[in-house]
Design an enzyme around this catalytic site. Structure first.
Site, PDB file in Angstrom:
ATOM      1  N   ASP A 104      63.387  50.967 -26.218  1.00 17.53           N
ATOM      2  CA  ASP A 104      62.790  50.449 -27.455  1.00 17.53           C
ATOM      3  C   ASP A 104      63.306  51.265 -28.643  1.00 17.53           C
ATOM      4  O   ASP A 104      62.894  52.404 -28.841  1.00 17.53           O
ATOM      5  CB  ASP A 104      61.266  50.509 -27.391  1.00 17.53           C
ATOM      6  CG  ASP A 104      60.622  49.759 -28.547  1.00 17.53           C
ATOM      7  OD1 ASP A 104      60.333  48.566 -28.386  1.00 17.53           O
ATOM      8  OD2 ASP A 104      60.426  50.379 -29.607  1.00 17.53           O
ATOM      9  N   GLU A 140      63.911  52.434 -32.554  1.00 14.58           N
ATOM     10  CA  GLU A 140      63.402  52.402 -33.921  1.00 14.58           C
ATOM     11  C   GLU A 140      64.599  52.547 -34.838  1.00 14.58           C
ATOM     12  O   GLU A 140      65.567  53.244 -34.500  1.00 14.58           O
ATOM     13  CB  GLU A 140      62.383  53.522 -34.167  1.00 14.58           C
ATOM     14  CG  GLU A 140      61.132  53.422 -33.311  1.00 14.58           C
ATOM     15  CD  GLU A 140      60.403  52.103 -33.423  1.00 14.58           C
ATOM     16  OE1 GLU A 140      60.368  51.532 -34.540  1.00 14.58           O
ATOM     17  OE2 GLU A 140      59.878  51.619 -32.396  1.00 14.58           O
ATOM     18  N   ASP A 174      66.630  44.436 -29.731  1.00 12.69           N
ATOM     19  CA  ASP A 174      67.259  45.731 -29.455  1.00 12.69           C
ATOM     20  C   ASP A 174      68.700  45.589 -28.964  1.00 12.69           C
ATOM     21  O   ASP A 174      69.602  46.260 -29.480  1.00 12.69           O
ATOM     22  CB  ASP A 174      66.445  46.504 -28.415  1.00 12.69           C
ATOM     23  CG  ASP A 174      65.024  46.760 -28.870  1.00 12.69           C
ATOM     24  OD1 ASP A 174      64.732  47.865 -29.347  1.00 12.69           O
ATOM     25  OD2 ASP A 174      64.192  45.830 -28.743  1.00 12.69           O
ATOM     26  N   HIS A 183      55.022  51.320 -32.852  1.00  5.66           N
ATOM     27  CA  HIS A 183      56.313  51.532 -33.511  1.00  5.66           C
ATOM     28  C   HIS A 183      56.852  52.949 -33.344  1.00  5.66           C
ATOM     29  O   HIS A 183      57.792  53.332 -34.050  1.00  5.66           O
ATOM     30  CB  HIS A 183      56.260  51.140 -34.989  1.00  5.66           C
ATOM     31  CG  HIS A 183      55.875  49.720 -35.223  1.00  5.66           C
ATOM     32  ND1 HIS A 183      56.661  48.660 -34.816  1.00  5.66           N
ATOM     33  CD2 HIS A 183      54.769  49.166 -35.788  1.00  5.66           C
ATOM     34  CE1 HIS A 183      56.065  47.523 -35.136  1.00  5.66           C
ATOM     35  NE2 HIS A 183      54.912  47.807 -35.718  1.00  5.66           N
ATOM     36  N   ASP A 226      56.172  53.059 -27.343  1.00  4.54           N
ATOM     37  CA  ASP A 226      56.353  51.643 -27.014  1.00  4.54           C
ATOM     38  C   ASP A 226      56.941  51.494 -25.611  1.00  4.54           C
ATOM     39  O   ASP A 226      56.560  50.589 -24.854  1.00  4.54           O
ATOM     40  CB  ASP A 226      57.259  50.955 -28.044  1.00  4.54           C
ATOM     41  CG  ASP A 226      56.543  50.668 -29.353  1.00  4.54           C
ATOM     42  OD1 ASP A 226      55.315  50.863 -29.411  1.00  4.54           O
ATOM     43  OD2 ASP A 226      57.211  50.246 -30.315  1.00  4.54           O
TER      44      ASP A 226
END
Length: 266
Positions: free
Chosen positions: A79, A81, A178, A236, A241
Site C-alpha cells: 500500500d 503513500e 498502486d 492512510h 493499511d
C-alpha cells in the site's frame, strides 16, 4: 468401540448429518467428546464432515476447522503513500513503500519490508499530504530515491525466496491504483523499468465483493465494518493499511474464500 451409547450416537449423527443444524454441530461434538476416546471422535468428525460435504456444506466445514488451500504460497500486501495536494500535484511520487509477506497457508505475516522514499520532483511535502498520511518532512528527507528502494525491494524478494520460480506469490493492494497507475507512472517518468512481479496483483476490493456480495465504496473502512473487524492504526498510513489488508484477507480466508488474481495481464 466399548461404549454402546457412543456407537449409537455416531450412527445417529452419521445418518442424520444432512439434517443436523450447523449451529448445534459444535455442541454435539462436545457431548460426544465426553463419551468417546479421541481416536474415535476424530473418525466421527471425519464422517460428519464427509456427510455435510455431500450436501454442499464442505466449504463451511473447511472454514470452521482450517484455512482452505490457497493458490499462492505467499501474498505480498502493498500500500503506497504518495505526494498529494488539493488540487492534485503532478507527477505524484511514492513516499512510503511497505510490503507484508503473508503466508498463504497460515495467513500470518512472516516478514516486513518498509521504507520511506525521498521525492525529487516535489521534495517538499504539502500540509495536506502530511495531514492525510501522517508523514512529516523529516521522514522523507535524506531517504533513498525510488530507484534505490526498488533495488532494495528486489534484494528483499531474493532473501525471502520469492524469486524462486517454484514459489508462487502475488501482490495484494486495496484497489488497482498502486500497481496499475502509481508505480508504472512514476517509473515511466523517471525512466525506470518495472519488475515483472509488480505486473499482476489481487485487488482486495474486488476479492471482498466476490466474497461478500457488496462493493466496499469506502475501501478498508467498509471492509472492516462488513467483517466486524477493528481498524488497525491510522487511515492512510501505508504500513497500517497493509496490516488492515492482511487482517481482512485472513478473515475472508477463514470463511473459506480462495483468492485469485484480479488484474489483467500487461
Amino acid at each position: 468401540v466399548s461404549d454402546a451409547s457412543g456407537c449409537s450416537m455416531i450412527a445417529l449423527l452419521h445418518t442424520g448429518a444432512a439434517k443436523f443444524p450447523q449451529n448445534l454441530l459444535s455442541r454435539a461434538r462436545q457431548v460426544v467428546s465426553l463419551l468417546l476416546p479421541a481416536g474415535v471422535l476424530k473418525g466421527f468428525s471425519s464422517i460428519v464432515s464427509r456427510k455435510l460435504a455431500s450436501h454442499g456444506f464442505g466449504a463451511s466445514m473447511a472454514a470452521m476447522s482450517s484455512f482452505p488451500p490457497q493458490r499462492y504460497h505467499y501474498f505480498l500486501v502493498l500500500d503506497f503513500e504518495a505526494t498529494c495536494d488539493k488540487p492534485q500535484i503532478h507527477p505524484q511520487e511514492i513516499i512510503e513503500f511497505p510490503i507484508l509477506k503473508l503466508n498463504g497457508r497460515t495467513m500470518e505475516i512472516e516478514s516486513t519490508f518498509h521504507m520511506y522514499v525521498q521525492p525529487v520532483v516535489h521534495p517538499q511535502l504539502t500540509p495536506f499530504c502530511t495531514e492525510l498520511t501522517g508523514i512529516i518532512q523529516g521522514m522523507v528527507d535524506g531517504q533513498p530515491s525510488l530507484q534505490q528502494v526498488l533495488e532494495r525491494v528486489d534484494e528483499w524478494m531474493a532473501k525471502e525466496g520469492l524469486l524462486d520460480p517454484s514459489v508462487k506469490s502475488i501482490f495484494v493492494t486495496c484497489g488497482d491504483w498502486d500497481l496499475k497507475v502509481m508505480l508504472p507512472g512514476q517509473c515511466q517518468y523517471l525512466g525506470l523499468p518495472v519488475a515483472d512481479y509488480f505486473k499482476q496483483w489481487i485487488n482486495l476490493k474486488k476479492a471482498y465483493s466476490f466474497a461478500m456480495g457488496s462493493w466496499p465504496k469506502n475501501g478498508l473502512l467498509d471492509m472492516n465494518k462488513g467483517l466486524n473487524l477493528q481498524h488497525i492504526g491510522r487511515p492512510h498510513s501505508g504500513i497500517d493499511d497493509c496490516k488492515n489488508i492482511a487482517n481482512i484477507m485472513k478473515t475472508l480466508a477463514h470463511r473459506g474464500f480462495i483468492f485469485k488474481q484480479t488484474s489483467k495481464p500487461f
